[in-house]
Write an enzyme that holds these catalytic residues in place. Structure first.
Site, PDB file in Angstrom:
ATOM      1  N   ARG A  15       0.840  -1.213   0.000  1.00 26.07           N
ATOM      2  CA  ARG A  15       0.000   0.000   0.000  1.00 26.07           C
ATOM      3  C   ARG A  15       0.870   1.256   0.000  1.00 26.07           C
ATOM      4  O   ARG A  15       1.020   1.921  -1.014  1.00 26.07           O
ATOM      5  CB  ARG A  15      -0.931  -0.040   1.218  1.00 26.07           C
ATOM      6  N   ASP A  16       1.514   1.557   1.119  1.00 26.91           N
ATOM      7  CA  ASP A  16       2.317   2.782   1.200  1.00 26.91           C
ATOM      8  C   ASP A  16       3.468   2.723   0.197  1.00 26.91           C
ATOM      9  O   ASP A  16       3.841   3.719  -0.415  1.00 26.91           O
ATOM     10  CB  ASP A  16       2.884   2.929   2.630  1.00 26.91           C
ATOM     11  N   HIS A 207       5.542   4.581  12.617  1.00 25.76           N
ATOM     12  CA  HIS A 207       5.465   4.510  11.146  1.00 25.76           C
ATOM     13  C   HIS A 207       6.422   5.577  10.599  1.00 25.76           C
ATOM     14  O   HIS A 207       6.030   6.714  10.374  1.00 25.76           O
ATOM     15  CB  HIS A 207       4.008   4.769  10.731  1.00 25.76           C
ATOM     16  N   HIS A 209       9.152   7.175   7.971  1.00 23.82           N
ATOM     17  CA  HIS A 209       9.730   7.228   6.625  1.00 23.82           C
ATOM     18  C   HIS A 209      11.198   7.639   6.750  1.00 23.82           C
ATOM     19  O   HIS A 209      11.597   8.261   7.745  1.00 23.82           O
ATOM     20  CB  HIS A 209       8.935   8.205   5.749  1.00 23.82           C
ATOM     21  N   CYS A 240       4.457   9.348  -0.142  1.00 19.90           N
ATOM     22  CA  CYS A 240       3.057   9.745  -0.118  1.00 19.90           C
ATOM     23  C   CYS A 240       2.817  10.732  -1.248  1.00 19.90           C
ATOM     24  O   CYS A 240       3.562  11.695  -1.407  1.00 19.90           O
ATOM     25  CB  CYS A 240       2.714  10.374   1.228  1.00 19.90           C
ATOM     26  N   ASN A 249       9.031   4.269   3.312  1.00 21.25           N
ATOM     27  CA  ASN A 249       9.074   3.863   4.720  1.00 21.25           C
ATOM     28  C   ASN A 249      10.443   3.267   4.992  1.00 21.25           C
ATOM     29  O   ASN A 249      11.134   2.830   4.084  1.00 21.25           O
ATOM     30  CB  ASN A 249       8.036   2.776   4.980  1.00 21.25           C
TER      31      ASN A 249
END
Ligand code: HMG
Ligand code: MG
Length: 299
Positions: A15-16, A207, A209, A240, A249
């Site tokens: 996803r990310d 979370h 990055h 993002c 990430n």
């Protein structure tokens, strides 16, 4: 505080990691990636995002991904659902966990989900209600916890406020996102201190990055403070779409190597994970941003 004995890794690569890729990646590649991650021992995989395809075209095949999963026992496959429309579609695909995502920055909230922080919380409340009625767990994200691409510095109390609102609304866990990767260990500790006044630390996740190369240092800092859930992305994929210049990430391989070295259990097989990182980066034509992954591939 002592380091945790065990850490749960939430793999957000599908996803990310992929959401910002400009070239369409096939559903089959996404499904193979998710399956390989499960084979490496990941028990929590963010598989899709039920957002508007106009906003994030790469996630447009969310239904196909979610319904096409070769589900492994013991693995949770989660999806982002910013509103009821997203939740309903995800429920139709038998999702077992969803996530709502807010921000500690007003400007980022507007750019990312087209509403204010207060409006976003109002939108999430019925998502949580309906998910709960369907027996689906909801995770909450707070973005920009260590800085915002539009507003710069973000006060820890601001992060604490939004995180607490999500927790009190019923999110079983709140993931603290350094969306643009500008944080440093001291800042991370101060932010965590503020947030954990309102939420127990075992309900929080990190979370981070890695834009400025600080993610592992920041993770070590919060591991020392009792955080035992870490979001990461295989090969350090990602970025993002609404945070220009933000890189991926922290790489899952790098996190597992760190945890292995600290004697912290994660249940993940590093070699299988590293092979997955090599495979996906070659498949989508991206550099492998995991130092550990690159080193293992060169052995
Ligand atoms: P909006 O335009 O305000 O929503 O977008 P709307 O309700 O007015 O709907 C507009 C159109 O979108 C309509 O279609 C809806 O049907 C459609 P039209 O009539 O124009 O054809 N729509 C949807 N379609 C599919 N699924 C849905 C959905 N909802 C509406 N769920 C919205 C609001 C939230 C939908 C939009 O802003 C959006 O999709 N944003 C997504 C942004 C995003 O995905 N960002 C990346 C994820 S967040 C992140 O990466 C950070 C994180 O990793 C943590 C960190 O690092 O900090 C989590
Ligand atoms: Mg993120």
């Amino acid at each position: 505080m002592a380091l945790p004995r065990q850490v749960r890794i939430v793999e957000v690569g599908p996803r990310d990691g992929l959401q910002n890729e400009p070239e369409a990646i096939s559903t089959a590649t996404k499904l193979e990636l998710i399956d390989r991650l499960g084979a490496a021992g990941l028990t929590h995989i963010e598989a899709a995002s039920f957002v508007s395809p106009k906003w994030v075209p790469q996630m447009a095949d969310h239904r196909e991904v979610m319904s096409g999963l070769a589900r492994r026992p013991g693995v949770t496959y989660a999806a982002l659902t910013p509103n009821l429309k997203g939740l309903d579609a995800a429920l139709e695909c038998a999702v077992e966990e969803v996530a709502v995502f807010g921000a500690a920055s007003e400007a980022f909230s507007q750019k990312n989900i087209n509403c204010s922080i207060a409006e976003s919380l109002q939108r999430f409340a019925p998502v949580l209600e309906r998910a709960k009625a369907a027996n689906v767990r909801v995770r909450g994200y707070v973005s920009c916890v260590l800085g915002c691409p539009y507003e710069g510095e973000i006060a820890p109390d601001r992060v604490a406020e939004v995180a607490k609102a999500l927790y009190e609304m019923g999110c079983y866990e709140v993931s603290l996102g350094d969306t643009i990767g500008t944080g440093t260990p001291l800042k991370a500790k101060r932010m965590l201190e503020a947030v954990s006044r309102g939420i127990p630390r075992d309900k929080l996740a990190a979370h981070f990055h890695d834009t400025y190369g600080q993610a592992l240092a920041n993770l070590y800092a919060v591991l020392e403070e009792g955080i035992a859930v870490i979001d990461s992305s295989v090969a350090g994929l990602g970025g993002c779409p609404y945070a220009k210049g933000a890189s991926g990430n922290v790489a899952s391989e790098d996190v597992v190597y760190l945890l292995d070295g600290l004697g912290i259990e994660s249940g993940i097989d590093l070699d299988t994970l590293a092979k997955t990182g090599t495979w996906i980066t070659q498949t989508i034509g991206r550099p492998n941003r995991s130092k550990v992954g690159v080193a293992i591939a060169a052995r």
